[in-house]
Design a protein around this motif. Structure first.
Motif, PDB file in Angstrom:
ATOM      1  N   THR A  63      36.511  45.324  28.484  1.00 29.39           N
ATOM      2  CA  THR A  63      36.133  45.909  29.775  1.00 29.39           C
ATOM      3  C   THR A  63      37.297  45.906  30.757  1.00 29.39           C
ATOM      4  O   THR A  63      37.109  46.129  31.957  1.00 29.39           O
TER       5      THR A  63
ATOM      6  N   THR B 229      27.948  48.297  30.507  1.00 31.87           N
ATOM      7  CA  THR B 229      28.900  48.992  31.362  1.00 31.87           C
ATOM      8  C   THR B 229      29.850  47.972  31.973  1.00 31.87           C
ATOM      9  O   THR B 229      29.502  46.802  32.119  1.00 31.87           O
TER      10      THR B 229
ATOM     11  N   GLU C 107      31.542  46.275  35.046  1.00 28.51           N
ATOM     12  CA  GLU C 107      31.159  46.146  36.451  1.00 28.51           C
ATOM     13  C   GLU C 107      31.945  45.015  37.122  1.00 28.51           C
ATOM     14  O   GLU C 107      32.609  44.222  36.463  1.00 28.51           O
TER      15      GLU C 107
ATOM     16  N   GLY D 299      30.034  51.848  36.223  1.00 32.61           N
ATOM     17  CA  GLY D 299      30.993  52.147  35.165  1.00 32.61           C
ATOM     18  C   GLY D 299      30.395  52.998  34.058  1.00 32.61           C
ATOM     19  O   GLY D 299      29.172  53.197  33.988  1.00 32.61           O
TER      20      GLY D 299
END
Length: 228
Positions: free
Chosen positions: A154, A203, A205, A217
């Protein structure tokens, strides 16, 4: 739907047991991210083997006499008359090999009639646009979930887990770890959305989570929940 073969079952088991080389591992990881049936089989193996893959301990010596007395007289007619010697010899077999042979013979064990706990739910989260891959196992009886990342990046942000039920609205289940397994308790108000067919998604974040509970995201990985 993928038609699983005996080779697929064995491959899933060998992966969980750590018997594959680096190249084979990479192939399996890629398949987990794109083949939900195979991913479900890998998770099934993981659930079956986890209790058996701890450190091995030699049984106490007095246990052998108890085993010998408990063995039926006619069970060893094909392996000689020394029952105790036979069972001692079995302990020399690799634990890994014994587990593999036993589970291959009993691929789908019949649950005990007294078992009332609902079957666990699993999901294999992946993406066609990246190598992101993560497995999820949800225990409906306890409301707990185990998430195991295979590959998840990420960047400077943090992974947040979402559930998207039939109504199409994403609801946050909380932040997870991207570099090691996460054990989390699904809040009681969110458990109603953890149904077969619902989608789990991740996602990137901020550290404190998406502002106002709305994802900011892109979806890094997603997968449908299925029942084992």
């Amino acid at each position: 739907m993928t038609v699983m073969t005996e080779e697929d079952f064995a491959l899933a088991g060998e992966y969980v047991l750590g018997l594959l080389d680096a190249g084979q591992n990479a192939i399996v990881i890629a398949r987990i991210a794109t083949d939900s049936d195979f991913a479900a089989e890998v998770e099934t193996w993981r659930l079956r083997l986890n209790p058996l893959l701890g450190p091995e301990h030699a049984p106490p010596e007095e246990l052998w006499s108890k085993i010998e007395k408990a063995l039926p007289a006619d069970t060893l007619q094909d392996v000689g008359t020394n029952k105790l010697t036979f069972w001692r010899a079995l302990t020399g077999i690799s634990m890994t090999s014994a587990i593999l042979m036993g589970i291959l013979l009993l691929q789908k064990p019949v649950p005990s009639p007294t078992t009332v706990a609902p079957a666990p739910m699993i999901a294999a989260l992946g993406s066609e646009n990246s190598n992101a891959a993560i497995t999820a196992r949800y225990d409906r009886a306890q409301g707990t979930m185990l998430l195991t990342p295979v590959a998840l990046d990420t960047g400077a942000l943090y992974p947040e887990l979402w559930v998207v039920p039939a109504d199409g609205k994403a609801r946050s289940l909380g932040m997870i770890k991207g570099d090691k397994p996460t054990e989390m308790i699904v809040s009681p108000d969110m458990r109603q959305f953890m149904n077969e067919g619902a989608v789990l998604a991740i996602t990137p974040e901020p550290a404190q989570g998406a502002p106002d509970g709305i994802a900011t995201g892109p979806i890094l990985a997603s997968g449908k929940i299925t029942i084992l």
